[in-house]
Design a protein around this motif. Structure first.
Motif, PDB file in Angstrom:
ATOM      1  N   ILE A 392       4.514  -7.376  -4.732  1.00  0.00           N
ATOM      2  CA  ILE A 392       5.366  -7.766  -5.861  1.00  0.00           C
ATOM      3  C   ILE A 392       4.596  -8.549  -6.911  1.00  0.00           C
ATOM      4  CG2 ILE A 392       7.353  -9.187  -6.520  1.00  0.00           C
ATOM      5  CD1 ILE A 392       7.991  -6.470  -5.199  1.00  0.00           C
ATOM      6  N   ILE A 393       3.709  -9.449  -6.484  1.00  0.00           N
ATOM      7  CA  ILE A 393       3.015 -10.298  -7.462  1.00  0.00           C
ATOM      8  C   ILE A 393       1.758  -9.642  -8.019  1.00  0.00           C
ATOM      9  CG2 ILE A 393       3.888 -12.402  -6.356  1.00  0.00           C
ATOM     10  CD1 ILE A 393       1.158 -12.809  -5.105  1.00  0.00           C
ATOM     11  N   THR A 394       1.406  -8.429  -7.514  1.00  0.00           N
ATOM     12  CA  THR A 394       0.227  -7.717  -8.009  1.00  0.00           C
ATOM     13  C   THR A 394       0.587  -6.901  -9.251  1.00  0.00           C
ATOM     14  OG1 THR A 394      -0.680  -7.541  -5.768  1.00  0.00           O
ATOM     15  CG2 THR A 394      -1.554  -6.024  -7.418  1.00  0.00           C
ATOM     16  N   PRO A 395      -0.221  -6.942 -10.310  1.00  0.00           N
ATOM     17  CA  PRO A 395       0.053  -6.137 -11.516  1.00  0.00           C
ATOM     18  C   PRO A 395       0.164  -4.649 -11.191  1.00  0.00           C
ATOM     19  CG  PRO A 395      -1.673  -7.748 -11.946  1.00  0.00           C
ATOM     20  CD  PRO A 395      -1.408  -7.802 -10.469  1.00  0.00           C
ATOM     21  N   LYS A 396       0.953  -3.921 -11.966  1.00  0.00           N
ATOM     22  CA  LYS A 396       1.250  -2.519 -11.677  1.00  0.00           C
ATOM     23  C   LYS A 396       0.010  -1.646 -11.624  1.00  0.00           C
ATOM     24  CE  LYS A 396       5.992  -2.411 -13.436  1.00  0.00           C
ATOM     25  NZ  LYS A 396       6.922  -1.768 -14.384  1.00  0.00           N
ATOM     26  N   GLN A 397      -0.988  -1.927 -12.477  1.00  0.00           N
ATOM     27  CA  GLN A 397      -2.175  -1.066 -12.496  1.00  0.00           C
ATOM     28  C   GLN A 397      -2.988  -1.135 -11.202  1.00  0.00           C
ATOM     29  OE1 GLN A 397      -1.473  -3.525 -14.565  1.00  0.00           O
ATOM     30  NE2 GLN A 397      -3.267  -4.721 -15.209  1.00  0.00           N
ATOM     31  N   TYR A 398      -2.796  -2.223 -10.428  1.00  0.00           N
ATOM     32  CA  TYR A 398      -3.527  -2.345  -9.164  1.00  0.00           C
ATOM     33  C   TYR A 398      -2.637  -2.099  -7.947  1.00  0.00           C
ATOM     34  CZ  TYR A 398      -6.776  -4.818 -12.231  1.00  0.00           C
ATOM     35  OH  TYR A 398      -7.625  -5.154 -13.242  1.00  0.00           O
ATOM     36  N   ARG A 399      -1.334  -1.871  -8.215  1.00  0.00           N
ATOM     37  CA  ARG A 399      -0.389  -1.815  -7.112  1.00  0.00           C
ATOM     38  C   ARG A 399      -0.563  -0.566  -6.245  1.00  0.00           C
ATOM     39  NH1 ARG A 399       5.437  -3.366  -9.043  1.00  0.00           N
ATOM     40  NH2 ARG A 399       4.250  -5.246  -9.588  1.00  0.00           N
ATOM     41  N   ALA A 400      -0.910   0.568  -6.826  1.00  0.00           N
ATOM     42  CA  ALA A 400      -1.068   1.797  -6.042  1.00  0.00           C
ATOM     43  C   ALA A 400      -2.202   1.656  -5.026  1.00  0.00           C
ATOM     44  CB  ALA A 400      -1.331   2.974  -6.978  1.00  0.00           C
ATOM     45  N   GLN A 401      -3.320   1.117  -5.489  1.00  0.00           N
ATOM     46  CA  GLN A 401      -4.458   0.922  -4.585  1.00  0.00           C
ATOM     47  C   GLN A 401      -4.116  -0.075  -3.474  1.00  0.00           C
ATOM     48  OE1 GLN A 401      -7.949  -0.415  -6.601  1.00  0.00           O
ATOM     49  NE2 GLN A 401      -9.207  -0.490  -4.756  1.00  0.00           N
ATOM     50  N   LEU A 402      -3.416  -1.136  -3.845  1.00  0.00           N
ATOM     51  CA  LEU A 402      -3.045  -2.139  -2.864  1.00  0.00           C
ATOM     52  C   LEU A 402      -2.055  -1.582  -1.844  1.00  0.00           C
ATOM     53  CD1 LEU A 402      -3.213  -5.104  -1.934  1.00  0.00           C
ATOM     54  CD2 LEU A 402      -1.318  -5.610  -3.488  1.00  0.00           C
ATOM     55  N   SER A 403      -1.141  -0.741  -2.307  1.00  0.00           N
ATOM     56  CA  SER A 403      -0.150  -0.155  -1.396  1.00  0.00           C
ATOM     57  C   SER A 403      -0.821   0.671  -0.309  1.00  0.00           C
ATOM     58  CB  SER A 403       0.836   0.703  -2.183  1.00  0.00           C
ATOM     59  OG  SER A 403       1.567  -0.068  -3.099  1.00  0.00           O
ATOM     60  N   ASN A 404      -1.857   1.405  -0.668  1.00  0.00           N
ATOM     61  CA  ASN A 404      -2.582   2.205   0.328  1.00  0.00           C
ATOM     62  C   ASN A 404      -3.226   1.309   1.383  1.00  0.00           C
ATOM     63  OD1 ASN A 404      -1.944   4.601  -1.003  1.00  0.00           O
ATOM     64  ND2 ASN A 404      -3.777   4.519  -2.298  1.00  0.00           N
ATOM     65  N   VAL A 405      -3.827   0.226   0.921  1.00  0.00           N
ATOM     66  CA  VAL A 405      -4.460  -0.711   1.867  1.00  0.00           C
ATOM     67  C   VAL A 405      -3.428  -1.306   2.812  1.00  0.00           C
ATOM     68  CG1 VAL A 405      -5.722  -2.891   2.057  1.00  0.00           C
ATOM     69  CG2 VAL A 405      -6.331  -1.252   0.262  1.00  0.00           C
ATOM     70  N   ILE A 406      -2.280  -1.693   2.258  1.00  0.00           N
ATOM     71  CA  ILE A 406      -1.240  -2.308   3.081  1.00  0.00           C
ATOM     72  C   ILE A 406      -0.669  -1.308   4.070  1.00  0.00           C
ATOM     73  CG2 ILE A 406       1.088  -3.283   3.001  1.00  0.00           C
ATOM     74  CD1 ILE A 406       0.324  -4.728   0.475  1.00  0.00           C
ATOM     75  N   GLN A 407      -0.476  -0.062   3.631  1.00  0.00           N
ATOM     76  CA  GLN A 407       0.056   0.952   4.542  1.00  0.00           C
ATOM     77  C   GLN A 407      -0.882   1.176   5.727  1.00  0.00           C
ATOM     78  OE1 GLN A 407       0.868   4.472   2.264  1.00  0.00           O
ATOM     79  NE2 GLN A 407       2.564   3.543   1.104  1.00  0.00           N
ATOM     80  N   ILE A 408      -2.175   1.251   5.427  1.00  0.00           N
ATOM     81  CA  ILE A 408      -3.152   1.432   6.513  1.00  0.00           C
ATOM     82  C   ILE A 408      -3.140   0.218   7.445  1.00  0.00           C
ATOM     83  CG2 ILE A 408      -5.610   1.641   7.034  1.00  0.00           C
ATOM     84  CD1 ILE A 408      -5.914   3.169   4.381  1.00  0.00           C
ATOM     85  N   SER A 409      -3.093  -0.973   6.859  1.00  0.00           N
ATOM     86  CA  SER A 409      -3.104  -2.207   7.656  1.00  0.00           C
ATOM     87  C   SER A 409      -1.871  -2.288   8.548  1.00  0.00           C
ATOM     88  CB  SER A 409      -3.177  -3.426   6.735  1.00  0.00           C
ATOM     89  OG  SER A 409      -4.339  -3.405   5.946  1.00  0.00           O
ATOM     90  N   VAL A 410      -0.706  -1.962   7.985  1.00  0.00           N
ATOM     91  CA  VAL A 410       0.528  -2.013   8.760  1.00  0.00           C
ATOM     92  C   VAL A 410       0.499  -0.993   9.900  1.00  0.00           C
ATOM     93  CG1 VAL A 410       3.017  -1.546   8.676  1.00  0.00           C
ATOM     94  CG2 VAL A 410       1.931  -2.933   6.886  1.00  0.00           C
TER      95      VAL A 410
END
Length: 460
Positions: A392-410
């Protein structure tokens, strides 16, 4: 009278400056000036002033003219040696000791001798010098807290002074005061654990004579003091492990051990004999610390969610009230997930704390297994809360990349948790089957030995 007062004032001025020449001129004018200053002084003498200023030559001149100044006390009953010991001025300490060695045993208003003060300040060289002249000073205690010099070293976190005392003082005397208690019944190990002084704890536990299971006035051992501490942090794990490895127990465990004539033991890696349930106790203490930390994090995240709260009421363009979460308006769906996972983590951790303090028999593996499951839930949900918040607190332009990392981590996290839960469940079932098999053998014992059969079942 005015002339005498003027002379006294000039002596003090010379002491402040360390002016030996001026002192000699004053003595030539009036040979009794130092004696009169000593008789009329109710606060610091010129020697006290010289010691505080570090004027060694001036102090030497004073003591050469009037050695009795070394025994004079100020309004706090502090001698010049007390002040020199606090400052750690080794040359001054030697000078004062040569003038009056017995002042090593003099106590100030709080019952502290010069050795006490030198140890409190960590003046190692002064400690050595004082011990060399008067070893008996180490056995004196303070008036208010009945503390030994070792208590003061630990209380003021002076590990070098503590080590110096341990090495320098005769072994018989150290053995007498090492496990001595203060007015609250605390040993030096109690104090070190209470203040979480890891280096001092390591040093104390390396000494075989230290009593790791001594109890204070409240009936607490050092391990109890650690568990009762209000502020939990990562050091608690390390300290708890060190104490357990040294054979430390909780007070209630000592009582239980005394009630059993032949307690079971297991051999650890360092060849110490410890009760078979010790690993359960270690895990229980660790779970308490982790649960407290998770509860704290979840509470903070709940009352201060990502993005903060509105600071004022507004009717347009987006109606809201002060104190409400900004995230609930801008990311309503994510906020619902955040609240669910965070609340689950908070409730799970509080439930764990409540269960641990309830007095239930958590030395039994099934109970501990249940606790571990609750803790896995708490850890997993707090991790999910973090994932939602960081997205939520990550800017939109970086959110897609971060979502992939979080999905893998989860995904990896869930796999690890599943494997751990599966492995512990299988181990629990295996142990239950093993105990059941033993129980069948015990049932076939002769009927005239019921007490033996009972003891087997109750001690499993």
């Amino acid at each position: 009278m005015m002339k005498e007062m003027n002379m006294d004032r000039r002596v003090y001025e010379a002491a402040i400056k360390g002016d030996v020449r001026a002192l000699r001129e004053l003595i030539q004018e009036d040979e009794l000036v130092l004696d009169r200053v000593t008789l009329n002084c109710f606060h610091e003498t010129p020697l006290h002033i010289a010691v505080m200023r570090g004027h060694v030559e001036f102090a030497r001149e004073l003591l050469g003219r009037n050695p009795k100044l070394a025994a004079e006390l100020d309004s706090r009953k502090s001698s010049p040696l007390h002040m020199a010991s606090v400052g750690g001025d080794l040359e001054m300490v030697k000078l004062l000791l040569s003038a009056d060695p017995e002042m090593c045993l003099a106590s100030d208003r709080d019952g502290r001798n010069p050795l006490h003060l030198a140890a409190m300040k960590g003046r190692v060289e002064a400690v050595k010098e004082l011990l060399g002249v008067q070893p008996a000073a180490v056995q004196q205690r303070t008036v208010s807290g009945r503390e030994t010099v070792l208590h003061l070293c630990v209380k003021h976190n002076q590990i070098e002074a503590l080590k110096t005392l341990m090495v320098t003082v005769e072994r018989q005397i150290i053995d007498e005061i090492m496990n001595a208690t203060d007015s609250d019944g605390n040993t030096i190990l109690h104090l070190a654990v209470s203040d979480k002084q890891i280096e001092i704890i390591k040093h104390l536990l390396s000494i075989s004579q230290i009593a790791v299971n001594s109890t204070n006035e409240n009936g607490y051992t050092a391990l109890d003091v650690l568990a009762q501490g209000l502020k939990k942090d990562t050091n608690d794990f390390e300290i708890g492990e060190m104490l357990r490895d040294a054979g430390a127990l909780r007070a209630k465990e000592i009582s239980t051990t005394h009630h059993h004539h032949q307690p079971r033991t297991t051999t650890t890696n360092n060849n110490h004999q410890t009760p078979a349930g010790d690993w359960l106790s270690r895990k229980r203490d660790s779970i308490m610390v982790v649960a407290s930390l998770i509860a704290t994090m979840a509470f903070q995240a709940g009352v201060n969610p990502p993005g903060g709260v509105w600071q004022e009421n507004s009717e347009s363009p987006q109606p809201h009230k002060a104190g409400e979460a900004v995230m609930a308006y801008n990311h309503a769906k994510a906020y619902r997930y955040f609240i669910k996972t965070n609340t689950t983590a908070f409730v799970a951790s509080l439930s764990t704390i409540l269960l641990l303090i309830s007095g239930l028999p958590f030395r039994r593996r099934p109970f501990l297994w249940g606790l571990m499951v609750i803790m896995w839930l708490a850890v997993t949900t707090i991790a999910l809360s973090y994932g939602i918040a960081i997205v939520i607190i990550t800017p939109k332009q970086y959110r897609a990349q971060l979502s992939n990392v979080i999905q893998i981590s989860v995904t990896v996290w869930c796999c690890v948790m599943s494997l751990l839960m599966f492995g512990n469940t299988v181990r629990l079932i295996f142990m239950w089957m093993k105990k059941k098999k033993k129980g069948k053998i015990n049932v076939s014992w002769p009927q005239n030995k019921p007490s033996t059969a009972t003891s087997v079942f109750t001690n499993v």
